[in-house]
Design a protein around this motif. Sequence first.
Motif, PDB file in Angstrom:
ATOM      1  N   LEU A   1      82.899  57.399  13.030  1.00  0.00           N
ATOM      2  CA  LEU A   1      84.180  56.837  13.450  1.00  0.00           C
ATOM      3  C   LEU A   1      84.129  55.339  13.643  1.00  0.00           C
ATOM      4  O   LEU A   1      85.146  54.675  13.549  1.00  0.00           O
TER       5      LEU A   1
ATOM      6  N   ALA B   1      85.262  54.302  10.631  1.00  0.00           N
ATOM      7  CA  ALA B   1      86.595  54.863  10.431  1.00  0.00           C
ATOM      8  C   ALA B   1      87.646  54.103  11.189  1.00  0.00           C
ATOM      9  O   ALA B   1      88.786  53.993  10.759  1.00  0.00           O
ATOM     10  N   ALA B   2      87.272  53.596  12.328  1.00  0.00           N
ATOM     11  CA  ALA B   2      88.263  52.963  13.187  1.00  0.00           C
ATOM     12  C   ALA B   2      88.845  51.700  12.603  1.00  0.00           C
ATOM     13  O   ALA B   2      89.800  51.149  13.114  1.00  0.00           O
TER      14      ALA B   2
ATOM     15  N   LEU C   1      90.674  51.394  10.266  1.00  0.00           N
ATOM     16  CA  LEU C   1      92.047  51.642   9.823  1.00  0.00           C
ATOM     17  C   LEU C   1      92.455  50.680   8.717  1.00  0.00           C
ATOM     18  O   LEU C   1      93.395  49.933   8.821  1.00  0.00           O
TER      19      LEU C   1
ATOM     20  N   SER D   1      93.671  54.948  14.804  1.00  0.00           N
ATOM     21  CA  SER D   1      92.229  55.219  14.816  1.00  0.00           C
ATOM     22  C   SER D   1      91.433  54.193  15.615  1.00  0.00           C
ATOM     23  O   SER D   1      90.635  54.563  16.473  1.00  0.00           O
TER      24      SER D   1
ATOM     25  N   ASN E   1      89.337  54.722  19.096  1.00  0.00           N
ATOM     26  CA  ASN E   1      87.925  54.353  19.136  1.00  0.00           C
ATOM     27  C   ASN E   1      87.645  53.323  20.218  1.00  0.00           C
ATOM     28  O   ASN E   1      86.682  53.451  20.989  1.00  0.00           O
TER      29      ASN E   1
ATOM     30  N   ASN F   1      89.383  57.143   8.537  1.00  0.00           N
ATOM     31  CA  ASN F   1      90.578  56.385   8.903  1.00  0.00           C
ATOM     32  C   ASN F   1      91.780  57.326   8.889  1.00  0.00           C
ATOM     33  O   ASN F   1      91.680  58.500   8.519  1.00  0.00           O
ATOM     34  N   THR F   2      92.925  56.840   9.308  1.00  0.00           N
ATOM     35  CA  THR F   2      94.081  57.707   9.504  1.00  0.00           C
ATOM     36  C   THR F   2      94.477  58.437   8.227  1.00  0.00           C
ATOM     37  O   THR F   2      94.776  59.636   8.248  1.00  0.00           O
TER      38      THR F   2
ATOM     39  N   GLN G   1      96.702  63.421  15.362  1.00  0.00           N
ATOM     40  CA  GLN G   1      95.741  62.771  14.476  1.00  0.00           C
ATOM     41  C   GLN G   1      94.323  62.885  15.019  1.00  0.00           C
ATOM     42  O   GLN G   1      93.363  63.092  14.262  1.00  0.00           O
ATOM     43  N   SER G   2      94.185  62.768  16.334  1.00  0.00           N
ATOM     44  CA  SER G   2      92.879  62.929  16.965  1.00  0.00           C
ATOM     45  C   SER G   2      92.359  64.356  16.783  1.00  0.00           C
ATOM     46  O   SER G   2      91.181  64.571  16.472  1.00  0.00           O
TER      47      SER G   2
ATOM     48  N   ALA H   1      90.986  64.872  13.314  1.00  0.00           N
ATOM     49  CA  ALA H   1      89.662  64.269  13.135  1.00  0.00           C
ATOM     50  C   ALA H   1      88.576  65.153  13.742  1.00  0.00           C
ATOM     51  O   ALA H   1      87.485  65.291  13.190  1.00  0.00           O
TER      52      ALA H   1
END
Length: 369
Positions: free
Chosen positions: A12, A15-16, A18, A113, A117, A165-166, A325-326, A329
């Motif tokens: 993540l 990933a964060a 975004l 995201s 995070n 990511n989202t 969304q969380s 993931a």
Amino acid sequence: MPASRTTLRRGLAAAAALPLLAVAATACGYGSEAKDDKKSEVAAEGRKLSADTVRIGYFPNLTHATALVGVQEGLIQKELGGTRIAPQTFNAGPSEIEALNGGSLDIGFIGPSPSINGYVKSKGKNLRIISGSASGGVKLVVNPDRIKTLDDIKGKRIATPQKGNTQDVAFLNWASGKGWKVDAESGKGDVSVVRTDNKVTPGAYKSGSVDGAWVPEPTASKLVSEGAKVLLDETALWPDEKFVITNIIVSQTFLKEHPDVVEAVLRGTVRTNAWINANPEKAKASANAALKAETGKELAPDVIDPAWPSIRTTDDPLAATLRTQSEWAVKAGLIDEPDLSGIYDLTLLNKVLKAEGRPEVADAGLGAK
């Protein structure tokens, strides 16, 4: 303050970023450097609030239209009076979160995201989501010669901006709903998920190395201008066709020490969003002018014209969609379950909305106590 029960897994952090917010058509990449905006010299007139300056960060991207237009048109500065805006532009979520956590930025426009995070990594101590900014603007676009229907996606190579990511999470969740198996870490499975920076996705599409992409605007419209076809608009998958793409977040320290400044900024963003929605063509031109000033290049009409109406500016943070969304993931195995209680503080936003004669917005049970 509420803290996370667990930490985000290794994936993540990247990933964060975004990267959906640093799309190719803005001529920006995914760099980690912030840029001090020349508009930081804008004249501030009137009564100074409790801070001399408020440092506001955002991306030079259409999904940050509230910031682009609000700064370009002076609508946010107007509410701040003698307190000056010092804008900074960013090309990646982690660098903006780092600036907020490090004390070099006060308020930021950013996606869900990195918001999650940043909140979780600081154990709930460093930031709050204080407003929404934008919804929508994400599409599945494909090569019409290779993919005719949604079922044809199986076995194909689909680009997403970055692992976790989202958009990546949304696509993995959609593929799972189709009954397809995909390893979230490698992207391999019944569909090949190719994590590709939005700035190079058009080139990957042209070369044939990907068959389509689940991407934000204006990347989607850029691909369509080069022959791709929109097969699915993600808004169709959400209740009321709304989901968060951009939040407004604030340093908890700045919020505690300068609530009057935060309130003024929110009054400016609320009035900016009202102006955008009342003047869509003028706002589109203003956003494009801001992009040209920031990046040296404006978006072509065949890109911005279809992209602009698919992004909705909104004061509502659409908190329930961030929770969803969380959960997606977690389901994909990209993160451990986070404790997001306290990530929102909508007190000042609701105060502003009430003064404007507008209904309050909700935090989906994730508000600060």
